[in-house]
Design an enzyme around this catalytic site. Sequence first.
Site, PDB file in Angstrom:
ATOM      1  N   HIS A  43      -4.649   0.467  -6.663  1.00 49.10           N
ATOM      2  CA  HIS A  43      -5.764   0.367  -5.774  1.00 49.10           C
ATOM      3  C   HIS A  43      -6.264   1.634  -5.576  1.00 49.10           C
ATOM      4  O   HIS A  43      -5.832   2.686  -4.753  1.00 49.10           O
ATOM      5  CB  HIS A  43      -5.072   0.001  -4.506  1.00 49.10           C
ATOM      6  CG  HIS A  43      -6.039  -0.111  -3.399  1.00 49.10           C
ATOM      7  ND1 HIS A  43      -5.690  -1.009  -2.164  1.00 49.10           N
ATOM      8  CD2 HIS A  43      -7.452   0.329  -2.925  1.00 49.10           C
ATOM      9  CE1 HIS A  43      -6.992  -1.144  -1.602  1.00 49.10           C
ATOM     10  NE2 HIS A  43      -7.903  -0.131  -1.886  1.00 49.10           N
ATOM     11  N   GLU A  70      -7.577  -3.344  -7.282  1.00 48.28           N
ATOM     12  CA  GLU A  70      -8.098  -3.656  -6.026  1.00 48.28           C
ATOM     13  C   GLU A  70      -8.932  -2.661  -5.286  1.00 48.28           C
ATOM     14  O   GLU A  70      -8.657  -1.316  -5.573  1.00 48.28           O
ATOM     15  CB  GLU A  70      -7.033  -4.285  -5.329  1.00 48.28           C
ATOM     16  CG  GLU A  70      -5.754  -3.311  -4.992  1.00 48.28           C
ATOM     17  CD  GLU A  70      -4.857  -4.132  -3.990  1.00 48.28           C
ATOM     18  OE1 GLU A  70      -4.476  -5.180  -4.346  1.00 48.28           O
ATOM     19  OE2 GLU A  70      -3.974  -3.324  -3.383  1.00 48.28           O
ATOM     20  N   HIS A 190       1.138  -8.341   0.576  1.00 40.07           N
ATOM     21  CA  HIS A 190       1.507  -7.495   1.841  1.00 40.07           C
ATOM     22  C   HIS A 190       2.669  -7.608   2.372  1.00 40.07           C
ATOM     23  O   HIS A 190       2.703  -8.639   3.183  1.00 40.07           O
ATOM     24  CB  HIS A 190       0.067  -7.506   2.556  1.00 40.07           C
ATOM     25  CG  HIS A 190       0.023  -6.174   3.340  1.00 40.07           C
ATOM     26  ND1 HIS A 190      -0.910  -4.972   2.912  1.00 40.07           N
ATOM     27  CD2 HIS A 190       0.544  -5.916   4.453  1.00 40.07           C
ATOM     28  CE1 HIS A 190      -0.724  -4.069   3.784  1.00 40.07           C
ATOM     29  NE2 HIS A 190      -0.091  -4.299   4.787  1.00 40.07           N
TER      30      HIS A 190
END
Length: 241
Positions: A43, A70, A190
């Site tokens: 990310h 991401e 997550h």
Amino acid sequence: MTKLSVNINKIATLRNARGGNTPNVVQVAADCETFGADGITVHPRPDERHIRYTDVFTLRSVIKTEFNIEGYPSRKFIDLVLRVKPEQVTLVPDAPEAITSNAGWDTETHFDFLSEIVDEFNRAGIRTSLFVGTDIPLIEKAAKTGADRIELYTEPYASLYEKNPQQAVAPYVEAATIAHKLGLGLNAGHDLNLKNLRYFYENIGHLDEVSIGHALISDALYLGLQETIRQYKACLKPQNK
């Protein structure tokens, strides 16, 4: 089979804290694959406080499984993804200053914005996933953008899991069912960890992939990276009855 994608952002955070190239992000990614990871997630953020844009280009030539990038779809991020051409891009609604993802997309409000970006990635042959919560109308709207998959934001599940696992997973079961009916692939991520991952896996149908970073790297401090990946992979396999 549900795949495990290891998010290596925390490895880059540790490297950046000292400078230099220890730990070596590229070597860790390769080792994760050797130890059984089905993919690598990064990310890159605008301030490059962990994964740097240069890391992304270097990783592309090394990763042999699936590469998932991401991030928030700024023009700079979009251009990066189009140049690197990972197997998957996951679009998240994070503000630049966000520490970590803390909500899914409002696909109703941002429908036109997301549809245009998804179309751009589709034309490039890159599988696109939208980070969303369990709100059914927003999942239905995500499907209409043309996205290939959604990634369910699982912090609410993780927060409630120890108190009431059945209540915690219930909205995700419904969301997964609807997503499958709409033809969407299903990812999740997550705050999934060794305590709550198996229960989630056993209750969610049609789960293609989980992306795990913070908990997995933290566990590796005690268990070692190879054993940690083995244990996470074990959570994603049916138990012998």
